[in-house]
Design a protein around this motif. Structure first.
Motif, mmCIF file in Angstrom:
data_model
loop_
_atom_site.group_PDB
_atom_site.id
_atom_site.type_symbol
_atom_site.label_atom_id
_atom_site.label_comp_id
_atom_site.label_asym_id
_atom_site.label_seq_id
_atom_site.Cartn_x
_atom_site.Cartn_y
_atom_site.Cartn_z
ATOM 1 N N GLN A 148 1.067 -1.528 0.356
ATOM 2 C CA GLN A 148 0.367 -0.006 -0.218
ATOM 3 C C GLN A 148 1.093 1.617 -0.182
ATOM 4 O OE1 GLN A 148 -3.570 -0.033 3.027
ATOM 5 N NE2 GLN A 148 -2.963 -2.259 2.979
ATOM 6 N N PHE A 149 2.214 1.735 0.635
ATOM 7 C CA PHE A 149 2.874 2.115 0.412
ATOM 8 C C PHE A 149 3.340 2.430 -0.586
ATOM 9 C CE2 PHE A 149 6.523 4.554 2.347
ATOM 10 C CZ PHE A 149 5.428 6.050 3.047
ATOM 11 N N ALA A 150 4.206 1.403 -1.567
ATOM 12 C CA ALA A 150 4.699 2.101 -2.396
ATOM 13 C C ALA A 150 4.259 1.597 -3.280
ATOM 14 C CB ALA A 150 5.436 0.370 -2.779
ATOM 15 N N ILE A 151 2.299 1.583 -3.526
ATOM 16 C CA ILE A 151 1.509 1.877 -4.281
ATOM 17 C C ILE A 151 1.081 3.244 -4.417
ATOM 18 C CG2 ILE A 151 -0.933 1.739 -5.035
ATOM 19 C CD1 ILE A 151 -0.431 -1.434 -4.453
ATOM 20 N N ALA A 152 0.928 3.616 -3.356
ATOM 21 C CA ALA A 152 0.709 5.070 -2.785
ATOM 22 C C ALA A 152 1.485 6.409 -3.344
ATOM 23 C CB ALA A 152 0.083 5.497 -1.331
ATOM 24 N N SER A 153 3.137 5.850 -3.387
ATOM 25 C CA SER A 153 4.236 6.925 -3.467
ATOM 26 C C SER A 153 4.055 6.842 -5.482
ATOM 27 C CB SER A 153 4.938 6.093 -2.760
ATOM 28 O OG SER A 153 4.873 5.650 -1.568
ATOM 29 N N VAL A 154 4.208 5.743 -5.680
ATOM 30 C CA VAL A 154 4.239 5.769 -7.562
ATOM 31 C C VAL A 154 3.581 6.701 -7.784
ATOM 32 C CG1 VAL A 154 6.191 3.859 -7.286
ATOM 33 C CG2 VAL A 154 4.212 3.230 -7.610
ATOM 34 N N TYR A 155 1.923 6.179 -7.308
ATOM 35 C CA TYR A 155 1.184 6.657 -7.778
ATOM 36 C C TYR A 155 0.801 8.076 -7.701
ATOM 37 C CZ TYR A 155 -4.394 7.069 -8.431
ATOM 38 O OH TYR A 155 -5.276 7.025 -9.656
ATOM 39 N N GLU A 156 1.323 8.347 -6.769
ATOM 40 C CA GLU A 156 1.124 10.101 -6.510
ATOM 41 C C GLU A 156 2.220 11.012 -7.094
ATOM 42 O OE1 GLU A 156 -0.653 12.522 -4.060
ATOM 43 O OE2 GLU A 156 -2.293 10.512 -5.315
ATOM 44 N N MET A 157 3.343 10.140 -7.482
ATOM 45 C CA MET A 157 4.373 10.664 -7.526
ATOM 46 C C MET A 157 4.600 10.786 -10.146
ATOM 47 S SD MET A 157 7.905 9.397 -6.011
ATOM 48 C CE MET A 157 7.325 8.200 -5.886
ATOM 49 N N GLY A 158 3.917 9.734 -9.854
ATOM 50 C CA GLY A 158 2.885 9.632 -11.898
ATOM 51 C C GLY A 158 3.355 8.425 -12.249
ATOM 52 N N CYS A 159 4.408 7.941 -11.287
ATOM 53 C CA CYS A 159 5.080 6.526 -12.745
ATOM 54 C C CYS A 159 3.690 5.773 -12.971
ATOM 55 C CB CYS A 159 5.763 6.175 -10.885
ATOM 56 S SG CYS A 159 6.814 6.936 -10.795
ATOM 57 N N LEU A 160 2.931 5.125 -12.082
ATOM 58 C CA LEU A 160 1.892 3.914 -12.529
ATOM 59 C C LEU A 160 0.284 5.187 -12.530
ATOM 60 C CD1 LEU A 160 2.769 1.195 -11.101
ATOM 61 C CD2 LEU A 160 2.626 1.442 -12.985
ATOM 62 N N SER A 161 -0.306 5.008 -12.638
ATOM 63 C CA SER A 161 -1.697 5.743 -12.717
ATOM 64 C C SER A 161 -3.315 4.560 -12.417
ATOM 65 C CB SER A 161 -2.144 6.765 -13.361
ATOM 66 O OG SER A 161 -2.215 5.542 -15.278
ATOM 67 N N GLY A 162 -4.112 5.462 -12.329
ATOM 68 C CA GLY A 162 -5.445 4.587 -11.883
ATOM 69 C C GLY A 162 -5.335 3.777 -13.482
ATOM 70 N N VAL A 163 -6.792 2.673 -13.268
ATOM 71 C CA VAL A 163 -7.241 2.368 -14.307
ATOM 72 C C VAL A 163 -9.048 2.868 -15.056
ATOM 73 C CG1 VAL A 163 -5.351 0.309 -13.981
ATOM 74 C CG2 VAL A 163 -8.489 0.482 -12.976
ATOM 75 N N ASP A 164 -9.203 3.597 -14.062
ATOM 76 C CA ASP A 164 -10.625 4.231 -13.936
ATOM 77 C C ASP A 164 -10.699 5.246 -13.775
ATOM 78 O OD1 ASP A 164 -10.880 3.357 -11.934
ATOM 79 O OD2 ASP A 164 -11.880 1.995 -12.237
ATOM 80 N N LYS A 165 -11.704 6.258 -14.493
ATOM 81 C CA LYS A 165 -12.177 7.458 -13.773
ATOM 82 C C LYS A 165 -12.021 7.674 -12.335
ATOM 83 C CE LYS A 165 -14.284 8.658 -17.875
ATOM 84 N NZ LYS A 165 -15.779 9.445 -18.630
ATOM 85 N N LYS A 166 -12.517 6.475 -11.186
ATOM 86 C CA LYS A 166 -12.126 6.613 -10.094
ATOM 87 C C LYS A 166 -11.252 6.592 -9.553
ATOM 88 C CE LYS A 166 -16.748 4.088 -10.544
ATOM 89 N NZ LYS A 166 -17.693 3.271 -9.347
ATOM 90 N N GLY A 167 -10.287 6.136 -9.989
ATOM 91 C CA GLY A 167 -8.599 6.146 -9.330
ATOM 92 C C GLY A 167 -8.114 4.867 -9.512
ATOM 93 N N THR A 168 -9.041 3.731 -9.456
ATOM 94 C CA THR A 168 -8.464 2.437 -8.532
ATOM 95 C C THR A 168 -7.677 1.905 -9.491
ATOM 96 O OG1 THR A 168 -10.971 2.210 -9.287
ATOM 97 C CG2 THR A 168 -9.739 0.310 -9.120
ATOM 98 N N PHE A 169 -6.863 1.403 -8.837
ATOM 99 C CA PHE A 169 -5.147 1.063 -9.331
ATOM 100 C C PHE A 169 -5.353 -0.291 -9.927
ATOM 101 C CE2 PHE A 169 -1.212 -0.782 -8.119
ATOM 102 C CZ PHE A 169 -0.118 -0.043 -9.000
ATOM 103 N N GLY A 170 -6.069 -1.433 -9.762
ATOM 104 C CA GLY A 170 -5.916 -2.456 -10.284
ATOM 105 C C GLY A 170 -4.582 -3.606 -9.877
#
Length: 266
Positions: A148-170
């Motif tokens: 969770q900490f890793a996902i939140a980190s790279v998600y907020e930095m723009g390395c990975l993004s959500g797969v839908d408009k809700k921001g779902t990470f998948g």
């Protein structure tokens, strides 16, 4: 890969750097799932080229050097790959199966986080802990605390993004070869935008430069106010008024996270 493909620029960049190559007959197959062996090799070529060049050992399979160097560098920390490559004895079949398995999005996030963390290009932990799950609705779905900490980190930095408009990470979705190139390109952007600093001001500056996609929230107190000397003093005075005789606390008020498993140990 046609120029009209959404990931064309990232694939071209990684190809020009010698990080990725085709699968034969002049094709790249961008929509094929990327395997652990392929992605780890891409990461190692891009960020650990010097370490790979220094390793003069003989390996029987094309990906073994990259995998071993990835384990030694901490890139595989908290992944099953780390444990598999740490086993001793006759584990060739086990390692081959693991290497040829496709990469889940949450696993790619962990590898990206492990690299960026190791290079000290992340914001402080206090800053990252202010990233709320509200922007990633499925953050807690079948993921460890570390994931969770890793996902939140790279998600907020723009390395990975959500797969839908809700921001779902998948996190349990598989990654493609094209997506892998986009992640690597984004990681390069982060490294170039944030060279070694660890202060909130440095991070905000990098965000404002346009090189990093999202702004992390500034650290706040439990009452929602900015964490500064004045607000901390005010908060302490409030607590003194509510609890004039102080407060009692026991070990029951704490929980502990095993750093090796990322799970609550009670």
């Amino acid at each position: 890969v046609p120029r009209t493909h959404w990931a064309y620029s990232a694939v071209e960049e990684m190809a020009d750097r010698g990080i990725v190559s085709g699968v034969g007959n002049g094709k790249f197959n961008p929509n094929d799932y990327v395997t652990n062996a392929q992605f780890v090799s891409m990461l190692m070529r891009l960020f650990y080229g010097e370490e790979l060049a220094k390793d003069q050992k003989s390996y029987s399979l094309w990906y073994e050097k990259a995998m071993q160097q990835a384990k030694d560098s901490g890139l595989l920390y908290q992944l099953d790959l780390d444990r598999v490559w740490g086993y001793k004895g006759d584990v060739e079949k086990l390692r081959k199966n693991a290497a040829n398995s496709p990469v889940f999005r949450k696993e790619m996030a962990v590898m990206a986080y492990n690299y960026l963390k190791g290079k000290a290009v992340l914001p402080t932990e206090d800053t990252l802990r202010n990233v709320t799950a509200a922007g990633i609705p499925d953050l807690g779905n079948d993921t460890t605390v570390f994931e969770q900490f890793a996902i939140a980190s790279v998600y907020e930095m723009g390395c990975l993004s959500g797969v839908d408009k809700k921001g779902t990470f998948g996190g349990d979705l598989l990654m493609t070869r094209a997506q892998a190139c986009v992640v690597l390109s984004a990681m390069l952007d982060v490294v170039e935008a944030y060279q070694g600093g660890r202060t909130g001001a440095d991070w905000v500056k990098a965000v404002e430069s346009g090189k990093v996609k999202q702004v992390l929230k500034a650290p706040t107190l439990t009452n929602g106010l900015e964490r500064n000397e004045y607000n901390v003093a005010s908060r302490l005075n409030e607590l003194r008024r509510v609890y004039p005789h102080g407060m009692s606390c026991t070990d029951e008020a704490f929980f502990y996270i095993d750093p090796k498993t990322g799970r609550n140990t009670g």
